[in-house]
Design a protein around this motif. Structure first.
Motif, PDB file in Angstrom:
ATOM      1  N   ALA A  91       0.846  -1.206   0.000  1.00 53.59           N
ATOM      2  CA  ALA A  91       0.000   0.000   0.000  1.00 53.59           C
ATOM      3  C   ALA A  91       0.879   1.253   0.000  1.00 53.59           C
ATOM      4  O   ALA A  91       0.560   2.253  -0.664  1.00 53.59           O
ATOM      5  N   GLY A  92       2.000   1.202   0.724  1.00 50.52           N
ATOM      6  CA  GLY A  92       2.936   2.329   0.742  1.00 50.52           C
ATOM      7  C   GLY A  92       3.549   2.577  -0.623  1.00 50.52           C
ATOM      8  O   GLY A  92       3.741   3.730  -1.029  1.00 50.52           O
ATOM      9  N   VAL A  93       3.855   1.506  -1.352  1.00 51.29           N
ATOM     10  CA  VAL A  93       4.391   1.663  -2.711  1.00 51.29           C
ATOM     11  C   VAL A  93       3.372   2.364  -3.607  1.00 51.29           C
ATOM     12  O   VAL A  93       3.720   3.235  -4.408  1.00 51.29           O
ATOM     13  N   LEU A  94       2.084   1.994  -3.448  1.00 50.27           N
ATOM     14  CA  LEU A  94       1.027   2.666  -4.219  1.00 50.27           C
ATOM     15  C   LEU A  94       1.024   4.174  -3.940  1.00 50.27           C
ATOM     16  O   LEU A  94       0.917   4.989  -4.854  1.00 50.27           O
ATOM     17  N   GLY A  95       1.131   4.526  -2.662  1.00 48.11           N
ATOM     18  CA  GLY A  95       1.129   5.943  -2.303  1.00 48.11           C
ATOM     19  C   GLY A  95       2.372   6.662  -2.785  1.00 48.11           C
ATOM     20  O   GLY A  95       2.297   7.781  -3.306  1.00 48.11           O
ATOM     21  N   LEU A  96       3.532   6.011  -2.633  1.00 54.34           N
ATOM     22  CA  LEU A  96       4.788   6.650  -3.042  1.00 54.34           C
ATOM     23  C   LEU A  96       4.845   6.852  -4.551  1.00 54.34           C
ATOM     24  O   LEU A  96       5.477   7.794  -5.038  1.00 54.34           O
ATOM     25  N   ASN A  97       4.190   5.963  -5.296  1.00 50.61           N
ATOM     26  CA  ASN A  97       4.170   6.124  -6.745  1.00 50.61           C
ATOM     27  C   ASN A  97       3.489   7.422  -7.159  1.00 50.61           C
ATOM     28  O   ASN A  97       3.735   7.944  -8.246  1.00 50.61           O
ATOM     29  N   ARG A 187       8.119   3.956 -14.035  1.00 49.10           N
ATOM     30  CA  ARG A 187       8.212   4.272 -12.610  1.00 49.10           C
ATOM     31  C   ARG A 187       7.406   3.307 -11.742  1.00 49.10           C
ATOM     32  O   ARG A 187       7.801   3.004 -10.621  1.00 49.10           O
ATOM     33  N   GLU A 188       6.240   2.815 -12.249  1.00 51.18           N
ATOM     34  CA  GLU A 188       5.432   1.895 -11.435  1.00 51.18           C
ATOM     35  C   GLU A 188       6.169   0.589 -11.174  1.00 51.18           C
ATOM     36  O   GLU A 188       5.929  -0.069 -10.171  1.00 51.18           O
ATOM     37  N   VAL A 189       7.041   0.197 -12.105  1.00 51.99           N
ATOM     38  CA  VAL A 189       7.825  -1.032 -11.941  1.00 51.99           C
ATOM     39  C   VAL A 189       9.129  -0.741 -11.206  1.00 51.99           C
ATOM     40  O   VAL A 189       9.573  -1.527 -10.363  1.00 51.99           O
ATOM     41  N   MET A 190       9.724   0.390 -11.524  1.00 50.81           N
ATOM     42  CA  MET A 190      11.034   0.722 -10.960  1.00 50.81           C
ATOM     43  C   MET A 190      10.986   0.906  -9.452  1.00 50.81           C
ATOM     44  O   MET A 190      11.879   0.442  -8.730  1.00 50.81           O
ATOM     45  N   LEU A 191       9.939   1.570  -8.961  1.00 49.06           N
ATOM     46  CA  LEU A 191       9.907   1.908  -7.536  1.00 49.06           C
ATOM     47  C   LEU A 191       9.928   0.678  -6.625  1.00 49.06           C
ATOM     48  O   LEU A 191      10.773   0.595  -5.733  1.00 49.06           O
ATOM     49  N   PRO A 192       9.027  -0.306  -6.812  1.00 44.20           N
ATOM     50  CA  PRO A 192       9.109  -1.482  -5.925  1.00 44.20           C
ATOM     51  C   PRO A 192      10.393  -2.273  -6.080  1.00 44.20           C
ATOM     52  O   PRO A 192      10.903  -2.829  -5.094  1.00 44.20           O
ATOM     53  N   ILE A 193      10.949  -2.319  -7.319  1.00 44.85           N
ATOM     54  CA  ILE A 193      12.204  -3.052  -7.525  1.00 44.85           C
ATOM     55  C   ILE A 193      13.335  -2.402  -6.735  1.00 44.85           C
ATOM     56  O   ILE A 193      14.190  -3.081  -6.141  1.00 44.85           O
ATOM     57  N   LEU A 194      13.370  -1.071  -6.726  1.00 45.84           N
ATOM     58  CA  LEU A 194      14.428  -0.360  -5.992  1.00 45.84           C
ATOM     59  C   LEU A 194      14.158  -0.333  -4.493  1.00 45.84           C
ATOM     60  O   LEU A 194      15.069  -0.489  -3.676  1.00 45.84           O
ATOM     61  N   LEU A 195      12.896  -0.155  -4.138  1.00 48.77           N
ATOM     62  CA  LEU A 195      12.563   0.132  -2.739  1.00 48.77           C
ATOM     63  C   LEU A 195      12.534  -1.112  -1.839  1.00 48.77           C
ATOM     64  O   LEU A 195      13.137  -1.110  -0.748  1.00 48.77           O
TER      65      LEU A 195
END
Length: 251
Positions: A91-97, A187-195
């Motif tokens: 859920a946090g990844v959704l918000g951070l995106n 960015r939607e794919v990159m963020l969870p992969i990095l985070l």
């Protein structure tokens, strides 16, 4: 006439007044960071775009977990920490995106970057916005999860420090990577992969501490995990404050 003195040349040069450079006080810095946070909260209260996606995702996954896993009372205390933090991490990844992407799409991100505001204050303002949005989602979803899982409500209050420290650590790293990913096409794919790999220590510490509290034990009984969580928060908030200007610097 020939003996008269040139009074203009003899007059002393007036001293040049040196104006001291204006340094930003801690109060100004905090006010600017808070202004960024309040701006984000006002926009979110108007659109409810970010919070709605986080809340609905967390609610649906929590209900599905409880419906699918038919666990005994002692078993749910062991796995509840992992389930809760898995829900809030995604859920946090959704918000951070959306925390920087919405600014980029509206064309206001560039305005923020060229505004007379310290980039560190911008980072802390965005970090605080993320913490507030995730904390509100937790505030509503944790009691709902406890209701479905038959967890004791008496153990929820001692969970507040765990969720607060975990959310700060997760958001400190997430805000940095959200700023990096905001201008990328994937960015939607990159963020969870990095985070997610980098936030594994904070998630593991929170899962362990949440399980400890749900079993009725004090949080201090897991000093190693608590120390890891505190150190993680301090390190990444300081690192984020120091390097945010460099990662948002345009070529």
């Amino acid at each position: 006439m020939g003996n008269s003195k040139d009074t203009t040349a003899a007059s002393p040069t007036p001293p040049i007044e040196v104006v001291p450079a204006r340094t930003e006080s801690a109060g100004d810095f905090a006010r600017k960071a808070l202004a960024v946070t309040l701006k984000d909260i006002r926009i979110e209260m108007r659109t409810r775009e970010l919070f709605a996606s986080m809340f609905i995702f967390a609610l649906i996954v929590s209900v599905l977990f409880n419906y699918t896993l038919d666990l005994k009372a002692t078993q749910i205390e062991d796995v509840a920490g992992g389930l809760l933090w898995m829900v809030f991490a995604f859920a946090g990844v959704l918000g951070l995106n959306r925390i920087f992407t919405s600014e980029s799409e509206a064309g206001t991100l560039q305005g923020l970057l060229v505004a007379p505001i310290d980039r560190s204050a911008l980072y802390l303002g965005k970090l605080l916005s993320t913490v507030v949005f995730i904390a509100v989602t937790q505030l509503i979803n944790v009691p709902i999860f406890a209701l479905f899982a038959n967890l004791s409500f008496a153990n929820l209050l001692p969970l507040i420090p765990v969720f607060l420290l975990g959310t700060i650590g997760f958001s400190a790293v997430g805000t940095l990577f959200a700023a990096i990913a905001a201008n990328t096409r994937m960015r939607e794919v990159m963020l969870p992969i990095l985070l997610l790999p980098l936030t594994m220590p904070v998630l593991m510490a929170c899962i362990q501490l949440t399980g400890t509290v749900l079993r009725g034990q004090p949080i201090e009984s897991d000093r190693q995990w608590l120390s890891l969580l505190l150190a993680y928060d301090v390190i990444f908030v300081v690192v984020g404050t120091l390097i945010f200007e460099a990662i948002t610097q345009e070529d």
